[in-house]
Design an enzyme around this catalytic site. Structure first.
Site, PDB file in Angstrom:
ATOM      1  N   ASN A   9       0.879  -1.173   0.000  1.00 37.19           N
ATOM      2  CA  ASN A   9       0.000   0.000   0.000  1.00 37.19           C
ATOM      3  C   ASN A   9       0.916   1.222   0.000  1.00 37.19           C
ATOM      4  O   ASN A   9       1.511   1.550   1.017  1.00 37.19           O
ATOM      5  CB  ASN A   9      -0.889  -0.034   1.256  1.00 37.19           C
ATOM      6  CG  ASN A   9      -1.683   1.251   1.430  1.00 37.19           C
ATOM      7  OD1 ASN A   9      -1.784   2.069   0.517  1.00 37.19           O
ATOM      8  ND2 ASN A   9      -2.261   1.425   2.619  1.00 37.19           N
ATOM      9  N   LYS A  11       0.103   4.235  -0.280  1.00 33.79           N
ATOM     10  CA  LYS A  11      -0.523   5.445   0.287  1.00 33.79           C
ATOM     11  C   LYS A  11      -0.271   6.635  -0.649  1.00 33.79           C
ATOM     12  O   LYS A  11      -0.287   6.472  -1.865  1.00 33.79           O
ATOM     13  CB  LYS A  11      -0.010   5.683   1.706  1.00 33.79           C
ATOM     14  CG  LYS A  11      -0.137   4.425   2.572  1.00 33.79           C
ATOM     15  CD  LYS A  11       0.086   4.643   4.032  1.00 33.79           C
ATOM     16  CE  LYS A  11      -0.115   3.324   4.765  1.00 33.79           C
ATOM     17  NZ  LYS A  11      -0.036   3.427   6.201  1.00 33.79           N
ATOM     18  N   HIS A  96      -9.587   1.504   4.773  1.00 36.14           N
ATOM     19  CA  HIS A  96      -8.317   1.626   5.504  1.00 36.14           C
ATOM     20  C   HIS A  96      -8.522   2.583   6.675  1.00 36.14           C
ATOM     21  O   HIS A  96      -9.282   3.550   6.563  1.00 36.14           O
ATOM     22  CB  HIS A  96      -7.218   2.150   4.561  1.00 36.14           C
ATOM     23  CG  HIS A  96      -5.857   2.079   5.184  1.00 36.14           C
ATOM     24  ND1 HIS A  96      -5.409   3.024   6.087  1.00 36.14           N
ATOM     25  CD2 HIS A  96      -4.853   1.174   5.062  1.00 36.14           C
ATOM     26  CE1 HIS A  96      -4.182   2.691   6.482  1.00 36.14           C
ATOM     27  NE2 HIS A  96      -3.831   1.570   5.876  1.00 36.14           N
ATOM     28  N   GLU A  98      -6.839   4.919   7.792  1.00 34.73           N
ATOM     29  CA  GLU A  98      -6.544   6.328   7.498  1.00 34.73           C
ATOM     30  C   GLU A  98      -7.737   6.990   6.798  1.00 34.73           C
ATOM     31  O   GLU A  98      -8.009   8.170   7.005  1.00 34.73           O
ATOM     32  CB  GLU A  98      -5.263   6.433   6.649  1.00 34.73           C
ATOM     33  CG  GLU A  98      -4.027   6.164   7.494  1.00 34.73           C
ATOM     34  CD  GLU A  98      -2.834   5.601   6.740  1.00 34.73           C
ATOM     35  OE1 GLU A  98      -2.821   5.639   5.496  1.00 34.73           O
ATOM     36  OE2 GLU A  98      -1.905   5.102   7.422  1.00 34.73           O
ATOM     37  N   GLU A 165      -5.712  -4.986  10.489  1.00 32.67           N
ATOM     38  CA  GLU A 165      -4.675  -3.992  10.737  1.00 32.67           C
ATOM     39  C   GLU A 165      -4.939  -3.279  12.056  1.00 32.67           C
ATOM     40  O   GLU A 165      -5.725  -2.315  12.100  1.00 32.67           O
ATOM     41  CB  GLU A 165      -4.653  -2.958   9.600  1.00 32.67           C
ATOM     42  CG  GLU A 165      -4.333  -3.549   8.250  1.00 32.67           C
ATOM     43  CD  GLU A 165      -3.670  -2.519   7.327  1.00 32.67           C
ATOM     44  OE1 GLU A 165      -2.587  -2.834   6.807  1.00 32.67           O
ATOM     45  OE2 GLU A 165      -4.214  -1.413   7.159  1.00 32.67           O
ATOM     46  N   GLY A 171       2.416   1.986  10.824  1.00 37.51           N
ATOM     47  CA  GLY A 171       3.399   3.051  10.689  1.00 37.51           C
ATOM     48  C   GLY A 171       4.117   3.400  11.975  1.00 37.51           C
ATOM     49  O   GLY A 171       4.782   4.421  12.073  1.00 37.51           O
ATOM     50  N   SER A 204       3.274  -2.449  10.320  1.00 41.12           N
ATOM     51  CA  SER A 204       4.718  -2.536  10.540  1.00 41.12           C
ATOM     52  C   SER A 204       5.328  -3.877  10.123  1.00 41.12           C
ATOM     53  O   SER A 204       6.216  -4.413  10.799  1.00 41.12           O
ATOM     54  CB  SER A 204       5.067  -2.199  11.997  1.00 41.12           C
ATOM     55  OG  SER A 204       4.668  -0.874  12.295  1.00 41.12           O
ATOM     56  N   GLY A 226       4.820   1.214   4.778  1.00 42.15           N
ATOM     57  CA  GLY A 226       6.171   1.787   4.700  1.00 42.15           C
ATOM     58  C   GLY A 226       7.190   0.914   3.983  1.00 42.15           C
ATOM     59  O   GLY A 226       7.920   1.392   3.099  1.00 42.15           O
TER      60      GLY A 226
HETATM   61  P1  PGA Z   1       2.728   0.078   7.688  1.00 41.74           P
HETATM   62  O1  PGA Z   1       1.274   0.379   7.091  1.00 41.74           O
HETATM   63  O2  PGA Z   1       3.227  -1.175   7.060  1.00 41.74           O
HETATM   64  O3  PGA Z   1       3.548   1.301   7.308  1.00 41.74           O
HETATM   65  O4  PGA Z   1       2.555  -0.046   9.169  1.00 41.74           O
HETATM   66  C1  PGA Z   1       0.358  -0.656   6.853  1.00 41.74           C
HETATM   67  C2  PGA Z   1      -0.907  -0.119   6.253  1.00 41.74           C
HETATM   68  O5  PGA Z   1      -1.295   1.022   6.558  1.00 41.74           O
HETATM   69  O6  PGA Z   1      -1.554  -0.807   5.437  1.00 41.74           O
END
Ligand code: PGA
Length: 241
Positions: A9, A11, A96, A98, A165, A171, A204, A226
């Site tokens: 992803n 983003k 998601h 976010e 998640e 993140g 993460s 990330g």
């Molecule tokens: P991350 O994000 O791997 O940076 O923790 C995962 C996600 O938001 O799908």
């Protein structure tokens, strides 16, 4: 057999030129990954064309990060399922955290988006997960059960991917303990009518923890933020042992 999916992803990262640079480096590093691992890149809308040109046979599947429920209309800033399928998009992330946190996405709009995605032949990757506050209050199971109940109303579970998640692990570098991620994903599976749905873990994920994550019996793959931005790291995840 449940499908194994390793999804990135991106983003709101990567211009077209940055996306091409990534692909040039990434593709040669995943040649030896077992065929049955589906590699999905969920990229910004502006990168769809360039990624679609570099799918490397069918080694990489194209994904988007959102879809509107109407096929067209006066919805400034939104995108429709037919606009995505025409670009070769197969998967779309929906709900998601976010989007839920910053853009007012609710279980009701998530449900509408899931339906629109499925009726156009896109496979939705539905994200669910609890906040730190909810976890500390012992409300994880309840929160996720409610999300599933509302989000999946009228949804065909045979054409669905779910990503667990935990919001506090996104993140932050703080990965959910693998046994716990496995336990929650097992609970999610128990609540589905189709137990063969592919369920991913996200939060993460990195090359250093992918092997133990993928060794868990309930976890069918990962959704990576990330660490999907650097070609070497994401290839390291795709090539897990
Ligand atoms: P991350 O994000 O791997 O940076 O923790 C995962 C996600 O938001 O799908």
């Amino acid at each position: 057999m449940r499908k194994v999916i390793i999804a990135g992803n991106w983003k709101m990262y990567k211009t077209q030129s940055e996306a091409s640079e990534f692909l040039m480096e990434f593709i040669s590093q995943i040649d030896d990954a077992p065929e049955n691992r589906e590699v999905v890149l969920c990229v910004p809308f502006t990168d769809l064309t360039i990624v679609n040109k570099s799918l490397h046979g069918n080694r990489i599947r194209l994904g988007a990060q959102n879809v509107h429920w109407e096929d067209c209309g006066a919805y400034t800033g939104e995108i429709s399922a037919s606009m995505l399928t025409e670009m070769g998009v197969r998967y779309v992330i929906i709900g998601h955290s976010e989007r839920r946190q910053y853009f007012g996405e609710t279980d009701e709009t998530v449900n509408l988006r899931l339906k629109a995605a499925q009726s156009s032949g896109l496979i939705p990757i539905l994200c669910v997960g609890e906040t730190k506050l909810q976890r500390d209050a012992g409300e994880t199971e309840q929160k996720i059960a409610l999300q599933l109940e509302r989000d999946l109303l009228g949804i065909d579970q045979t054409r669905l991917v779910i990503a667990y998640e935990p919001i506090w692990a996104i993140g932050t570098g703080e990965t959910c303990e693998v046994n716990e991620a496995n336990r929650v994903i097992g609970l999610i599976r128990d609540r589905l009518t189709d137990s063969s749905v592919t369920i991913l873990y996200g939060g993460s994920v990195k090359p250093s923890n992918i092997n133990e994550i993928m060794a868990q019996p309930q976890i069918d793959g990962v959704l990576v933020g990330g660490a999907s931005l650097a070609a070497g790291d994401f290839a390291g995840i795709v090539n897990y042992k």
